[in-house]
Design an enzyme around this catalytic site. Structure first.
Site, mmCIF file in Angstrom:
data_model
loop_
_atom_site.group_PDB
_atom_site.id
_atom_site.type_symbol
_atom_site.label_atom_id
_atom_site.label_comp_id
_atom_site.label_asym_id
_atom_site.label_seq_id
_atom_site.Cartn_x
_atom_site.Cartn_y
_atom_site.Cartn_z
ATOM 1 N N PRO A 403 -3.379 -0.828 7.700
ATOM 2 C CA PRO A 403 -2.576 -0.409 6.547
ATOM 3 C C PRO A 403 -3.035 0.937 5.998
ATOM 4 C CG PRO A 403 -4.094 -2.163 5.968
ATOM 5 C CD PRO A 403 -4.169 -2.027 7.442
ATOM 6 N N SER A 725 6.397 -16.235 11.513
ATOM 7 C CA SER A 725 5.294 -16.998 10.920
ATOM 8 C C SER A 725 5.651 -17.650 9.597
ATOM 9 C CB SER A 725 4.081 -16.074 10.721
ATOM 10 O OG SER A 725 4.413 -15.012 9.845
ATOM 11 N N LYS A 768 -3.684 -11.344 6.322
ATOM 12 C CA LYS A 768 -3.040 -12.329 5.455
ATOM 13 C C LYS A 768 -4.053 -13.032 4.567
ATOM 14 C CE LYS A 768 0.722 -13.208 8.729
ATOM 15 N NZ LYS A 768 1.356 -14.182 9.649
#
Length: 819
Positions: A403, A725, A768
């Protein structure tokens, strides 16, 4: 047999007499072009008869000389044995036997060292020179064959037999004589060194054998070739050999004349050009103008020599330089050719940055510049170790994926510093034109090389660290596909011959260390992705951000804002509050901005001379940054049936998603909103099908399922969402809604489901989990197959979160739904 006496030794420093044709001898011993007088014997032959020659003659071996009958031969005599032969001949009949020596470097030859066919010669003149040598002129009489040596002690004498050419002629001999005479005339006409009177001498030779001997004596032939002609007793055969030789001489002279004419014309043109250029220089000098063109060409030539170009590149560059010399300076082509040569000469073909193979030093630099990122540092140190063991190894192609704000670009700079290489950063975001990578052809106006070659020229090194930033944001349109152009650049098996269209010659990129960066790997074409080694950089934890802020961000911002370290000090609690309540990101870019805002506020207070504490605390942050911007996302959530917290992975890092489900009277229809992608819609359809097919198993009345319509919404509808997901979360939301059981807002889940109720593995687990930790979640449900990813999660995160691993949806529902 005893050894022969000394032979004739022609010394380069002695005065020699050269003749090109049979010449007569004047009374004073000088040479003239008058044919030598002939005597007729009783058989009609000129000169002596076979009976007039003595059967035993003094023998004089000579080197590199073959004497022919009816020709004059000048000799230089320097050694005593040879002089004794001449003295004996002058005292008696003045006749000697002249025989060529097989090997010129034999000092005391025997009979085996001599040819067995020679020439009986008459001594005409003898000159004694000041240096002790003797110069003699002999006239050939007839061919002789050596039968045996009769004396060997102080000089050589041999028993010989003479051979005279027959007088009888036939038509074949006449034809051959005519051909030889004609070819000899051609030689005389084409040769500038032969005097014009040589034609008269040639015409005066009346016998076929004499003509053959005359031509053979005056041709430039090797000793072996001349000896072969001397030993050819048959007149017709001798004429054939002489004719073949002289015809070859004619062809050589014709070719030489042609070449001379061509060279002369080129020389004349060169002299004319030189004369005109000198006149032009004189005119320019009178007008006060300098020879700018000549200076330009000279400077370009010097640059080419200094650049040490490879052979192919130098050939192309010099060809362009030669073309430039003939292009008018006012022509547009002149500047195009000049720019090309300057580009070629300015590239670092042979310039490399010195290698830095000190692993300990590199490790120290990497640890100093970056906190964490251990797997990246390990990979760089492994590369250094391999290169130390194998210096000619090619540079790797790495891709940092993660990111924004996690330090991909700054990490590249640190690697360059650790390796001792120059650093290049090339942003690929928004690049649509393939020519930006490969360059333009020189046929276009304003053409230039691609960005790769341009950047390498700027740093002046052929082995820099080249960072291709934002490789996932390359565009593609009618101007080409830049990603495809990068295939050659980033392929270690091909980039040693990278061909830029402007240069049009290969440039070696194998020494360049390429590092690409990307936020997301999905947009990168597979062929390009396959050429790179992917290294993922996940977001930072709270502790990592705290250390990064204390070590790097705060000292840099204090310096950039003109403050002193003693004027501003951050408490750890204040930094943690900025991280948790004023930023929400995987990286540290916004954290850097908030620290800069605190520094600006403190700098303004100092300038206004306001009395404020130098310490930044949690309480003072409200004054510097305002009210907090973020609270834990689960803090304002209450447990409601049909609401589930899901986990997602985006180009900006990990995120949490609140999935909301509701029902209304209807006929079992499903409506989806929240800008969901095709894959996420299919996952929701699969979850709904499982609920309908296994309703009784979940404690749901099937008639109730068919009596309602269902609406599933994912908030933040302006943000596109996709991926498989979310299947586990969608199923849990529907079951929660239909069973009226709640899910703890502090519980997050992720996983792909199948129609058989199995839970499949997913990617981006670390991102996550870090997002869930930032949001304040306390339990996370993951697929069982993702248990292997647990060691990648930092210890401080693992101890704050309970992990539940599920193989089936039953295990998911059991862990997620309340009683």
């Amino acid at each position: 047999m005893s050894k022969l006496d000394d032979e004739l030794d022609i010394d380069a420093d002695s005065e020699t007499l050269e003749v090109e044709s049979p010449l007569g001898i004047e009374g004073d011993g000088s040479i003239s072009l008058t044919p030598s007088p002939k005597k007729k014997n009783k058989q009609g032959k000129s000169g002596e008869s076979a009976t007039s020659l003595p059967p035993v003659m003094a023998l004089l071996p000579v080197r590199d000389v073959v004497a022919f009958p009816n020709t004059l031969t000048p000799l230089n005599i320097s050694r005593e044995k040879s002089k004794r032969v001449l003295d004996l001949a002058l005292a008696e009949s003045r006749i000697i036997a002249l025989v060529a020596q097989r090997q010129p470097d034999t000092e005391d030859p025997t009979l085996d060292d001599l040819y067995r066919i020679g020439t009986a010669c008459r001594l005409l003149k003898l000159y004694k020179l000041e240096d002790g040598t003797q110069s003699v002129i002999v006239h050939g009489i007839a061919r002789i064959g050596i039968e045996e040596l009769t004396r060997e002690k102080d000089h050589l004498e041999a028993r010989v037999h003479a051979h005279f050419d027959p007088v009888k002629q036939d038509k074949v001999i006449e034809a051959l004589t005519h051909s030889v005479r004609h070819a000899a005339h051609q030689v005389i006409e084409m040769s500038d060194e032969v005097p014009e009177d040589a034609r008269i001498v040639l015409d005066s030779v009346g016998t076929p054998g004499g003509l053959a001997d005359f031509v053979a004596a005056n041709l430039s032939l090797s000793l072996v070739h001349k000896q072969e002609l001397l030993e050819t007793l048959d007149v017709a055969e001798r004429l054939r050999k002489v004719h073949a030789t002289i015809v070859g001489q004619v062809e050589v002279l014709e070719l030489a004349k042609k070449l001379h004419t061509e060279v002369r014309s080129k020389i004349d043109q060169t002299q004319r050009d030189y004369y005109l250029r000198e006149q032009l220089k004189a005119i320019q000098s009178e007008l006060g103008h300098s020879d700018a063109r000549g200076d330009t060409l000279s400077k370009l030539e010097a640059k080419i020599v200094e650049a040490k170009l490879p052979e192919e590149a130098e050939t192309e560059t010099r060809r362009e330089l030669d073309r430039l010399a003939n292009i008018p300076q006012a022509s547009p082509e002149f500047s195009v050719a000049q720019d090309y040569i300057e580009w070629m000469a300015s590239l670092p073909w042979a310039v490399s940055t010195p290698r830095e193979d000190n692993i300990k030093k590199a490790e120290k630099i990497l640890n100093h510049d970056h906190y964490g990122l251990e797997h990246v540092k390990t990979r760089i140190l492994e590369y250094l170790a391999v290169r130390q063991l194998k210096p000619d190894s090619k540079g790797p192609i790495l891709c940092f994926a993660g990111p924004p704000g996690v330090g991909k670009t700054s990490l590249g700079k640190s690697i360059a510093r650790a390796l001792g290489r120059k650093f290049i950063r090339m942003s690929l975001g928004g690049v649509h034109d393939e020519a930006d990578i490969r360059g333009h052809r020189r046929t276009y106006i304003g053409s230039m090389p691609g960005r790769v070659i341009q950047e390498i020229r700027k740093v002046g090194s052929n082995n820099p660290l080249f960072m291709l930033d934002e490789v996932d944001k390359i565009g593609q349109d009618f101007r080409g596909d830049p990603a495809s152009a990068l295939l050659e650049v980033l392929d270690p098996a091909q980039n040693d011959t990278f061909l830029d269209r402007y240069l049009d010659v290969p440039f070696d990129l194998s020494g360049v260390f390429f590092i690409a960066t990307a936020n997301y790997l999905d947009p990168i074409p597979y062929a390009l992705l396959d050429r790179m080694e992917i290294i993922e950089l996940s977001g930072y934890t709270l502790r990592e951000k705290l250390n990064i802020a204390k070590r790097h961000l705060i000292p840099r911002q204090i310096e950039e804002h003109g403050l002193l370290p003693k004027q501003l000090k951050f408490d750890d609690k204040a930094i943690e509050r900025i991280i948790a309540s004023y930023t929400r990101e995987a990286g540290v870019r916004n954290l850097d901005r908030q620290i800069a805002a605190v520094c600006r506020a403190r700098a303004a207070a100092i300038v206004r001379k306001q009395r404020r504490s130098s310490r930044v605390t949690v309480r003072s942050l409200t004054r510097d940054l305002g009210p907090i911007e973020y609270e834990p996302q689960t803090a304002d959530q209450t447990a409601v049936p049909g609401v589930v917290t899901g986990l997602a992975y985006t180009p900006s890092g990990g995120e949490i998603l609140f999935i909301e489900a509701t029902k209304m009277p209807g006929g079992g229809n499903l409506n989806l909103t929240g800008q969901l992608g095709g894959v996420m819609r299919e996952s929701t359809q699969a979850a709904f099908s499982i609920v309908r097919s296994q309703a009784e198993r979940f404690g749901i009345d099937p008639e109730i399922v068919l009596a309602h319509d269902y609406h599933i919404h994912v908030p933040a509808g302006a943000i596109p969402k996709d991926g498989p997901s979310a299947g586990v979360a969608m199923l849990t939301a529907l079951v929660s809604l239909l069973t009226d059981r709640t899910v703890d807002p502090a519980t997050g889940m992720t996983g792909e489901i199948t129609l058989r109720g199995r839970v499949l593995a997913i990617g981006g687990v670390k991102e996550k989990v870090l997002a869930a930790h930032r949001a304040g979640l306390r339990m996370i449900i993951l697929p069982e197959k993702n248990r292997r990813d647990l060691p990648d999660i930092p210890d401080e995160v693992r101890k704050d979160i309970d992990f539940v691993f599920a193989r089936t949806i039953d295990q998911v529902l059991k862990a997620a739904l309340s009683d």
